[in-house]
Design a protein around this motif. Structure first.
Motif, mmCIF file in Angstrom:
data_model
loop_
_atom_site.group_PDB
_atom_site.id
_atom_site.type_symbol
_atom_site.label_atom_id
_atom_site.label_comp_id
_atom_site.label_asym_id
_atom_site.label_seq_id
_atom_site.Cartn_x
_atom_site.Cartn_y
_atom_site.Cartn_z
ATOM 1 N N ASP A 151 -11.549 2.728 -2.822
ATOM 2 C CA ASP A 151 -10.686 2.971 -1.671
ATOM 3 C C ASP A 151 -9.930 1.694 -1.303
ATOM 4 O OD1 ASP A 151 -11.592 5.526 -1.576
ATOM 5 O OD2 ASP A 151 -13.157 5.109 -0.112
ATOM 6 N N LYS A 187 -7.569 -0.328 1.443
ATOM 7 C CA LYS A 187 -7.249 -0.378 2.862
ATOM 8 C C LYS A 187 -5.846 -0.935 3.031
ATOM 9 C CE LYS A 187 -12.023 -0.944 4.373
ATOM 10 N NZ LYS A 187 -12.973 -1.785 5.165
ATOM 11 N N PHE A 188 -5.054 -0.252 3.860
ATOM 12 C CA PHE A 188 -3.669 -0.643 4.094
ATOM 13 C C PHE A 188 -3.474 -0.944 5.572
ATOM 14 C CE2 PHE A 188 -3.690 2.158 0.426
ATOM 15 C CZ PHE A 188 -2.960 1.445 -0.494
ATOM 16 N N ASP A 189 -2.510 -1.820 5.841
ATOM 17 C CA ASP A 189 -2.148 -2.116 7.222
ATOM 18 C C ASP A 189 -1.098 -1.117 7.697
ATOM 19 O OD1 ASP A 189 -0.168 -2.921 5.585
ATOM 20 O OD2 ASP A 189 -0.006 -4.976 6.336
ATOM 21 N N TYR A 190 -0.472 -1.441 8.824
ATOM 22 C CA TYR A 190 0.502 -0.520 9.415
ATOM 23 C C TYR A 190 1.689 -0.296 8.486
ATOM 24 C CZ TYR A 190 3.642 1.511 12.875
ATOM 25 O OH TYR A 190 4.501 2.353 13.533
ATOM 26 N N TRP A 226 -2.277 -0.415 -6.101
ATOM 27 C CA TRP A 226 -2.227 1.037 -5.888
ATOM 28 C C TRP A 226 -3.300 1.680 -6.748
ATOM 29 C CZ3 TRP A 226 -0.538 3.529 -2.014
ATOM 30 C CH2 TRP A 226 -0.333 4.893 -2.059
ATOM 31 N N LYS A 259 0.656 1.706 5.096
ATOM 32 C CA LYS A 259 0.466 3.151 5.228
ATOM 33 C C LYS A 259 1.788 3.895 5.268
ATOM 34 C CE LYS A 259 -3.903 2.765 7.710
ATOM 35 N NZ LYS A 259 -4.584 3.032 8.993
ATOM 36 N N ARG A 260 2.853 3.225 5.647
ATOM 37 C CA ARG A 260 4.157 3.877 5.784
ATOM 38 C C ARG A 260 5.145 3.428 4.720
ATOM 39 N NH1 ARG A 260 1.358 3.265 10.089
ATOM 40 N NH2 ARG A 260 1.404 4.770 11.809
ATOM 41 N N ASP A 261 4.656 2.841 3.667
ATOM 42 C CA ASP A 261 5.522 2.388 2.584
ATOM 43 C C ASP A 261 5.963 3.600 1.759
ATOM 44 O OD1 ASP A 261 6.928 1.014 0.734
ATOM 45 O OD2 ASP A 261 5.218 -0.004 -0.182
#
Length: 596
Positions: free
Chosen positions: A151, A153-156, A95, A159-161
């Motif tokens: 920056d 990069k996050f997966d699906y 993070w 991004k919704r964690d």
């Protein structure tokens, strides 16, 4: 084919023939079909792809055949795979770093913030307190640079964690701080109670330490403190542990709290149920709840709790259900609570609207609405939160010699006039074009060179010309120029009156193109003005108006109002001259045509 079942998938042709797209003869097709059937039967080895792996001969042709635009000459299922490479994404424990800073520099560096001396931001983005002399000039107290994280990069799922970046250590510190405060408050309360008990005992006996053991009251107080700590730990943990036996504790109280059954020792007072540990009535009804230091003094009975929370709303809903059922509504609170809740909400809204309607009707009939609106309490008491100090002369301190408050300047550049302008950009707003501009020349082009008052007049003239819809001079300007050229000549007004306006409004039907008589136009204008002055009726003449037979006398049509009168070109010219039009630029100008 007799040996192939009806439900089997279509055969796949050889890859080199199908991929090349060349035409196959009947013999070649039969050979390819036999070869495919032999591979499916297992008599021949399976076909190999580019990487040397076997291709399942039972795969249908529409799946095994590659599209023509891929130029895949060799057979295989490479075109079915996802060619998009998977990017590396951040893990669950990665993070952005917050609050970390680097080491502070010892001297000012070129390109750093002039205010605090950090290299990671500029003057406008500085969050440090504005200094009277920045670090650029003093070189002291240079702040460290912020840590700029890259920056991620996050997966699906990343991004919704919902718990991304969660720090459990911060929450543990918060919980430990809360428990520490509670523990300190509890120990302080116990200490005060012990001192109070010792003072009371000393006052009764007449001396401290009488009737106690060898250590006075310390031993008993220590036992009491330990027992209270055990009870508090049991309340927080949900039970007490004695050896291998775990005992559940329910409705425990702290030892310094007075028990319910000890608040009033009268046997005829409120009943205490030892099984449920409840006392529904107030043990001291004459005390009114008590306001002593003991927490037990505030106990007024368990029934008092029933009147708080949502109990009042539930009682209101139950009362509405019974009333509605008595009036014929088939509703039941337990059977369909949602319907009852919605109907009660609609009932309250209608009731409120009805009350407002009655109130508004009374106010509209008798008045007095201004007495219902109470002014702001701050206006009644004339109190504000602003603080000012005044000197002997009555001016606000710190406002200067002129009596004005000092203007608070920001760190942005102000009052910078560029390109010979005397006003800043944004000091003027053009309502017609809805654009910002300069107030000195009304220019709406940013960074334009100032043209001063001449440019302002030119823009105003251009705006008037565009609004009039004409590129050349207006009719008002033409008439004014002709009148100025004619001067006070006797025929000047007649010449202007004789100018036809049929070029603007047209002419009457059948009037021809003959020239107009100036004297006839003057008399027609007078007659038209007299007709309009007398009410604008038909058939009104000066004689009828004087005799009282026209429309001006009784507001009715005259006797000869329906008679046909010939209309001349002079009458049409007089009608056009006296007709008012909203879009005429000369409509509001004084009319002197035909006057003596």
């Amino acid at each position: 084919h007799p040996s192939r079942p009806a439900h089997s998938p279509p055969h796949r042709l050889p890859a080199m023939a199908s991929s090349a797209g060349q035409f196959l003869s009947r013999t070649d097709r039969n050979k390819a079909r036999e070869l495919d059937e032999a591979r499916k039967a297992g008599t021949l080895p399976a076909e190999l792809d580019e990487e040397g792996r076997e291709i399942n001969p039972h795969i249908p042709e529409f799946m095994a055949k590659a599209p023509w635009y891929l130029n895949q000459g060799a057979p295989g299922l490479k075109h079915q795979k996802n060619s998009k490479q998977k990017e590396e994404v951040a893990g669950i424990d990665q993070w952005y770093v917050r609050g970390q800073k680097k080491e502070a520099a010892t001297k000012f560096r070129k390109g750093a913030c002039p205010n605090c001396g950090a290299m990671t931001h500029g003057l406008k983005d500085c969050l440090d307190r504005p200094r009277k002399k920045g670090a650029k000039f003093t070189g002291a107290d240079i702040k460290p640079d912020e840590h700029l994280a890259g920056d991620l990069k996050f997966d699906y799922e990343g991004k919704r964690d919902r718990f991304a970046g969660y720090d459990h250590g911060a929450y543990e510190a918060l919980v430990s701080k809360k428990y520490a405060l509670e523990e300190a408050a509890r120990k302080q309360f116990l200490h005060e109670q012990q001192l109070k008990a010792l003072e009371d005992e000393a006052a009764k006996v007449g001396g401290a330490g009488q009737g106690a053991g060898p250590n006075g009251g310390d031993e008993d107080d220590g036992v009491r403190v330990r027992d209270d700590e055990t009870v508090v730990a049991a309340r927080e943990g949900g039970g007490t542990r004695q050896g291998a036996l775990r005992m559940t504790v329910r409705n425990l109280r702290i030892r310094e709290d007075t028990a319910k059954y000890l608040l009033n020792l009268d046997p005829n007072s409120a009943y205490y149920d030892p099984k449920t540990r409840s006392m529904r009535e107030n043990p001291r009804p004459n005390n009114g709840g008590g306001d002593g230091e003991d927490p037990g003094e505030a106990f007024v009975g368990d029934n008092f709790v029933r009147g708080g929370g949502d109990s009042a709303g539930f009682n209101d809903l139950q009362s509405y259900t019974m009333t509605a059922y008595d009036r014929g509504q088939e509703i039941h609170l337990n059977a369909d609570p949602t319907q009852v809740e919605l109907m009660n909400r609609v009932f309250k809204e209608k009731k409120q609207k009805l009350e407002e309607t009655k109130k508004n009707s009374v106010l509209s009939k008798y008045g007095g609405e201004e007495h219902l609106a109470a002014p702001d309490p701050r206006l009644l008491l004339a109190q504000t939160e602003s603080y000012k100090e005044y000197d002997r002369t009555g001016r606000v301190k710190g406002s200067g010699a002129g009596g004005r408050k000092a203007v608070v300047r920001s760190r942005y550049e102000e009052d910078v006039f560029a390109h010979n302008h005397t006003a800043v950009w944004g000091s003027y707003f053009d309502r017609a074009n809805r654009r910002w501009g300069y107030a000195d020349d009304h220019s709406t082009q940013k960074n334009s060179y100032s043209t001063g008052e001449a440019g302002k007049r030119a823009r105003e003239m251009a705006a008037r010309a565009i609004a009039a819809g004409m590129d050349g001079p207006t009719r008002a300007e033409t008439l004014a120029a002709e009148a100025e050229a004619a001067g006070d000549a006797p025929g000047g007004r007649a010449k202007r009156a004789g100018e036809p306006v049929k070029a603007m409004y047209g002419i009457g039907e059948g009037l021809g193109e003959r020239p107009l008589d100036a004297e006839g136009v003057r008399r027609a204008v007078l007659r038209e003005k007299e007709r309009l002055r007398n009410g604008g009726g038909l058939g009104n003449t000066e004689a009828e108006a004087a005799n009282g037979n026209g429309a001006a006398a009784g507001k009715k049509r005259g006797y000869n109002s329906m008679a046909e009168e010939p209309v001349t070109a002079e009458d049409m010219e007089a009608y056009y001259l006296t007709q008012r039009r909203a879009d005429d630029p000369m409509a509001n100008m004084p009319d002197t045509v035909g006057d003596d």
